[in-house]
Write a protein that holds these residues in place. Structure first.
Motif, mmCIF file in Angstrom:
data_model
loop_
_atom_site.group_PDB
_atom_site.id
_atom_site.type_symbol
_atom_site.label_atom_id
_atom_site.label_comp_id
_atom_site.label_asym_id
_atom_site.label_seq_id
_atom_site.Cartn_x
_atom_site.Cartn_y
_atom_site.Cartn_z
ATOM 1 N N ALA A 1 -1.011 -0.839 -3.814
ATOM 2 C CA ALA A 1 -2.434 -1.073 -3.527
ATOM 3 C C ALA A 1 -2.576 -1.722 -2.160
ATOM 4 O O ALA A 1 -1.676 -2.425 -1.687
ATOM 5 N N GLU B 1 8.045 1.163 5.728
ATOM 6 C CA GLU B 1 7.550 0.860 7.087
ATOM 7 C C GLU B 1 8.716 0.411 7.974
ATOM 8 O O GLU B 1 9.685 1.125 8.075
ATOM 9 N N THR B 2 8.632 -0.758 8.566
ATOM 10 C CA THR B 2 9.663 -1.193 9.509
ATOM 11 C C THR B 2 11.041 -1.184 8.853
ATOM 12 O O THR B 2 12.046 -0.840 9.500
ATOM 13 N N THR C 1 15.577 3.432 19.570
ATOM 14 C CA THR C 1 15.342 2.920 20.928
ATOM 15 C C THR C 1 15.331 1.393 20.923
ATOM 16 O O THR C 1 15.303 0.757 19.874
ATOM 17 N N PHE D 1 16.040 -6.700 8.496
ATOM 18 C CA PHE D 1 16.810 -5.949 7.501
ATOM 19 C C PHE D 1 18.030 -6.769 7.078
ATOM 20 O O PHE D 1 18.418 -6.797 5.912
ATOM 21 N N HIS E 1 10.613 -11.773 11.322
ATOM 22 C CA HIS E 1 12.071 -11.648 11.353
ATOM 23 C C HIS E 1 12.598 -10.814 12.509
ATOM 24 O O HIS E 1 13.797 -10.553 12.594
ATOM 25 N N ALA F 1 4.368 -11.627 2.993
ATOM 26 C CA ALA F 1 5.533 -11.022 3.666
ATOM 27 C C ALA F 1 5.104 -9.647 4.183
ATOM 28 O O ALA F 1 5.730 -8.636 3.884
ATOM 29 N N ALA G 1 7.446 -1.398 14.235
ATOM 30 C CA ALA G 1 7.184 -2.596 15.043
ATOM 31 C C ALA G 1 7.936 -3.797 14.481
ATOM 32 O O ALA G 1 7.716 -4.177 13.325
ATOM 33 N N ARG G 2 8.811 -4.361 15.318
ATOM 34 C CA ARG G 2 9.531 -5.570 14.887
ATOM 35 C C ARG G 2 8.558 -6.747 14.920
ATOM 36 O O ARG G 2 7.971 -7.025 15.969
ATOM 37 N N GLN H 1 16.050 -8.709 13.309
ATOM 38 C CA GLN H 1 17.049 -8.756 12.227
ATOM 39 C C GLN H 1 16.469 -8.939 10.816
ATOM 40 O O GLN H 1 17.117 -9.516 9.944
ATOM 41 N N TYR I 1 11.291 3.298 18.257
ATOM 42 C CA TYR I 1 11.165 4.685 17.791
ATOM 43 C C TYR I 1 12.510 5.161 17.251
ATOM 44 O O TYR I 1 13.560 4.644 17.645
ATOM 45 N N ARG J 1 0.831 -1.227 0.000
ATOM 46 C CA ARG J 1 0.000 0.000 0.000
ATOM 47 C C ARG J 1 0.852 1.258 0.000
ATOM 48 O O ARG J 1 0.381 2.343 -0.275
ATOM 49 N N ARG J 2 2.132 1.101 0.339
ATOM 50 C CA ARG J 2 3.058 2.234 0.300
ATOM 51 C C ARG J 2 4.157 1.917 -0.710
ATOM 52 O O ARG J 2 4.249 0.820 -1.220
HETATM 53 C C1 FAD Z 1 13.999 0.541 15.982
HETATM 54 C C2 FAD Z 1 14.329 -0.666 15.128
HETATM 55 C C3 FAD Z 1 15.654 -0.934 14.787
HETATM 56 C C4 FAD Z 1 15.967 -2.047 13.999
HETATM 57 N N1 FAD Z 1 17.261 -2.230 13.597
HETATM 58 C C5 FAD Z 1 17.565 -3.278 12.771
HETATM 59 C C6 FAD Z 1 18.891 -3.459 12.282
HETATM 60 O O1 FAD Z 1 19.800 -2.650 12.517
HETATM 61 N N2 FAD Z 1 19.153 -4.552 11.515
HETATM 62 C C7 FAD Z 1 18.185 -5.470 11.190
HETATM 63 O O2 FAD Z 1 18.478 -6.457 10.537
HETATM 64 N N3 FAD Z 1 16.891 -5.284 11.600
HETATM 65 C C8 FAD Z 1 16.568 -4.237 12.380
HETATM 66 N N4 FAD Z 1 15.283 -4.049 12.806
HETATM 67 C C9 FAD Z 1 14.256 -5.047 12.428
HETATM 68 C C10 FAD Z 1 13.823 -4.857 10.980
HETATM 69 O O3 FAD Z 1 13.574 -3.490 10.713
HETATM 70 C C11 FAD Z 1 12.564 -5.691 10.690
HETATM 71 O O4 FAD Z 1 12.756 -7.026 11.102
HETATM 72 C C12 FAD Z 1 12.273 -5.705 9.186
HETATM 73 O O5 FAD Z 1 12.201 -4.381 8.694
HETATM 74 C C13 FAD Z 1 10.970 -6.441 8.887
HETATM 75 O O6 FAD Z 1 10.816 -6.400 7.477
HETATM 76 P P1 FAD Z 1 9.486 -6.906 6.796
HETATM 77 O O7 FAD Z 1 9.678 -6.818 5.336
HETATM 78 O O8 FAD Z 1 9.095 -8.216 7.398
HETATM 79 O O9 FAD Z 1 8.352 -5.865 7.307
HETATM 80 P P2 FAD Z 1 8.041 -4.371 6.803
HETATM 81 O O10 FAD Z 1 9.264 -3.653 6.435
HETATM 82 O O11 FAD Z 1 7.158 -3.743 7.844
HETATM 83 O O12 FAD Z 1 7.186 -4.611 5.483
HETATM 84 C C14 FAD Z 1 5.847 -5.053 5.526
HETATM 85 C C15 FAD Z 1 5.105 -4.332 4.401
HETATM 86 O O13 FAD Z 1 3.760 -4.819 4.323
HETATM 87 C C16 FAD Z 1 2.955 -3.742 3.887
HETATM 88 N N5 FAD Z 1 1.553 -4.024 4.222
HETATM 89 C C17 FAD Z 1 1.045 -4.419 5.404
HETATM 90 N N6 FAD Z 1 -0.275 -4.636 5.300
HETATM 91 C C18 FAD Z 1 -0.614 -4.379 3.996
HETATM 92 C C19 FAD Z 1 -1.833 -4.448 3.261
HETATM 93 N N7 FAD Z 1 -2.991 -4.820 3.819
HETATM 94 N N8 FAD Z 1 -1.823 -4.128 1.942
HETATM 95 C C20 FAD Z 1 -0.648 -3.743 1.339
HETATM 96 N N9 FAD Z 1 0.539 -3.689 1.988
HETATM 97 C C21 FAD Z 1 0.553 -3.996 3.309
HETATM 98 C C22 FAD Z 1 3.507 -2.541 4.650
HETATM 99 O O14 FAD Z 1 3.150 -1.323 4.006
HETATM 100 C C23 FAD Z 1 5.009 -2.821 4.627
HETATM 101 O O15 FAD Z 1 5.676 -2.139 3.585
HETATM 102 C C24 FAD Z 1 14.936 -2.935 13.583
HETATM 103 C C25 FAD Z 1 13.611 -2.650 13.902
HETATM 104 C C26 FAD Z 1 13.294 -1.520 14.656
HETATM 105 C C27 FAD Z 1 11.857 -1.224 14.963
#
Ligand code: FAD
Length: 414
Positions: free
Chosen positions: A221, A39-40, A311, A383, A378, A250, A352-353, A381, A274, A33-34
């Motif tokens: 979307a 996001e995270t 944080t 990223f 995940h 994912a 949110a992790r 970690q 944050y 959707r973005r």
């Molecule tokens: C403060 C902080 C520091 C961190 N530091 C690290 C670090 O240094 N190294 C590391 O490895 N990890 C780090 N992490 C953890 C890492 O950021 C996350 O584990 C990772 O970003 C998760 O990725 P993801 O793709 O699963 O989720 P996201 O990046 O959240 O992606 C999920 C996507 O789903 C989309 N979505 C959700 N619902 C819908 C819907 N209904 N329709 C369309 N799209 C939708 C969202 O828009 C989003 O883009 C950190 C996390 C935080 C909060």
């Protein structure tokens, strides 16, 4: 054989999965959707954590628990409502953090972490994203001798078992590398292998652009519904409907909203965090490395947008309104070790992790849902682990034997 595949979620994990699938010759649509990586995967600390072979366990020692209970710390905060709604996964998390269970989890987790650099490298190269990446490690700072010594012992074990490289810096060595840190620190561990990224969201965006250059399609979307359709899946979004032979979920911390409607119940919970960017108070001061104050629980990262302060974990519901006291406490603590200047963002970022109680992600088929695959949970970690997840899941989806034993990451373990 080329297949129609839809990947839901364009964070680091979804983008990496889509990138590997398009390289296998499939017709891949990535939906979010973005824009990708907003996001995270945007707001994190940007470290590709080759050193992090031990996942973040629930603290079980009495000293830490007594410290955390008054709810004033930087590393862990909680909201009673969030604790209550996630009571069952948190209890499982506590149990899995016990000595013998945790000892079994570490080598499984490490089997993914050890491949993080090798799997990011080809994506960085293909995406032309080298300018975002630094390859000089990061520094974990210590105030007290006892905590420093304990961590050095653990670092040696991680070196022997999992090839983690590091250098121990005494105070003089630390201040030689970071002359603008305030005096009084005991020393630091310099993790020399990890890579740091000056704009994490931009790296995900670059990977997503490269996915599109290879023929993949990105659809911006809102995903509303998924349902079985013939031998495949139908995805309904607010823009259009998609038909797919295979579907990958994912959606990071939002994954269970969709999965629970499919009757798949997984113990996902979140640890929120944050960030805020700052100038340096002294215009001559700068940081040469990403640094973590290990005994307080925050990081400072010299990013493109300024010095990012991130944080620790806040145990609260995914949609609970933000509370900024944890960031304020981190800001005060950070000011004691570095001359932080004015804030650069109008408001703090909150993310949110996406966590699972045994600290490992789910990578593999969705139970009982033919043609649906999961890449979620995940935690701290994601990223780091997005690209290795993409590689391994694409191997599983192709019917190949993945490079890593995937049984520990199966959804059927819950
Ligand atoms: C403060 C902080 C520091 C961190 N530091 C690290 C670090 O240094 N190294 C590391 O490895 N990890 C780090 N992490 C953890 C890492 O950021 C996350 O584990 C990772 O970003 C998760 O990725 P993801 O793709 O699963 O989720 P996201 O990046 O959240 O992606 C999920 C996507 O789903 C989309 N979505 C959700 N619902 C819908 C819907 N209904 N329709 C369309 N799209 C939708 C969202 O828009 C989003 O883009 C950190 C996390 C935080 C909060």
């Amino acid at each position: 054989m080329s297949r129609e595949i839809v990947v839901l979620g364009a964070g680091m994990v979804g983008v990496s999965v889509a990138w590997h699938l398009v390289r296998q010759g499939h017709s891949v649509t990535l939906v979010d959707r973005r824009e990708p990586g907003r996001e995270t995967s945007f707001g994190n600390a940007g470290i590709i954590q080759r050193e992090s072979v031990r996942p973040y366990a629930f603290p079980r020692d009495l000293g830490t628990l007594l410290r955390v209970i008054p709810n004033r710390e930087v590393d862990i905060r909680y909201r009673p409502g969030g604790m209550f709604s996630a009571a069952s996964p948190l209890l499982q998390y506590w149990i899995n953090s016990g000595k013998s269970r945790y000892a079994k989890i570490v080598p499984q987790y490490a089997s993914l972490i050890m491949r993080c650099l090798d799997t990011h490298a080809p994506m960085i190269e293909a995406a032309g994203a080298d300018h975002l990446v630094r390859r000089d490690g990061w520094l974990e700072l210590y105030h007290t001798r006892k905590a420093f010594d304990e961590r050095i012992t653990e670092a040696h074990e991680n070196h022997d078992r999992y090839g983690v490289e590091f250098e121990v810096l005494d105070a003089a060595g630390l201040y030689a590398k970071e002359p603008h840190l305030k005096k009084g620190l005991e020393g630091a561990i310099h993790w020399t292998q990890p890579w740091t990224v000056a704009d994490p969201g931009a790296l995900v965006q670059a990977y997503a652009e490269n996915f599109q250059q290879q023929g993949g399609r990105f659809l911006k979307a809102e995903v509303q519904e998924v349902e079985k359709s013939g031998k495949g899946w139908k995805v309904t979004t607010d823009r259009e409907s998609l038909e797919a032979d295979q579907l990958v979920v994912a959606l990071g911390p939002w994954s269970d909203k969709l999965l629970s409607r499919q009757g798949i119940s997984l113990p996902l919970f979140v640890k929120r965090g944050y960030h805020m960017h700052y100038a340096s108070a002294d215009e001559n001061a700068h940081l040469n490395h990403w640094i973590m104050d290990a005994e307080t629980g925050f990081l400072l990262e010299p990013m493109r947008a300024g010095i990012r302060l991130t944080t620790g974990a806040e145990l609260a519901g995914l949609d609970a309104p933000p509370k900024f006291k944890q960031l304020k406490a981190a800001e005060r603590a950070a000011g004691k070790i570095y001359p932080l200047g004015e804030r650069r963002d109008p408001e703090a970022w909150k993310g949110a992790r996406p966590c699972l109680p045994d600290m490992k992600p789910i990578i593999g088929p969705a139970p009982g849902q033919d043609g649906m695959w999961l890449a979620i949970g995940h935690g701290h970690q994601g990223f780091t682990l997005g690209p290795v997840t993409g590689l391994l899941l694409s191997q599983m989806m192709a019917g190949e034997t993945p490079e890593v034993d995937m049984a520990p990451f199966s959804a059927t373990r819950f």
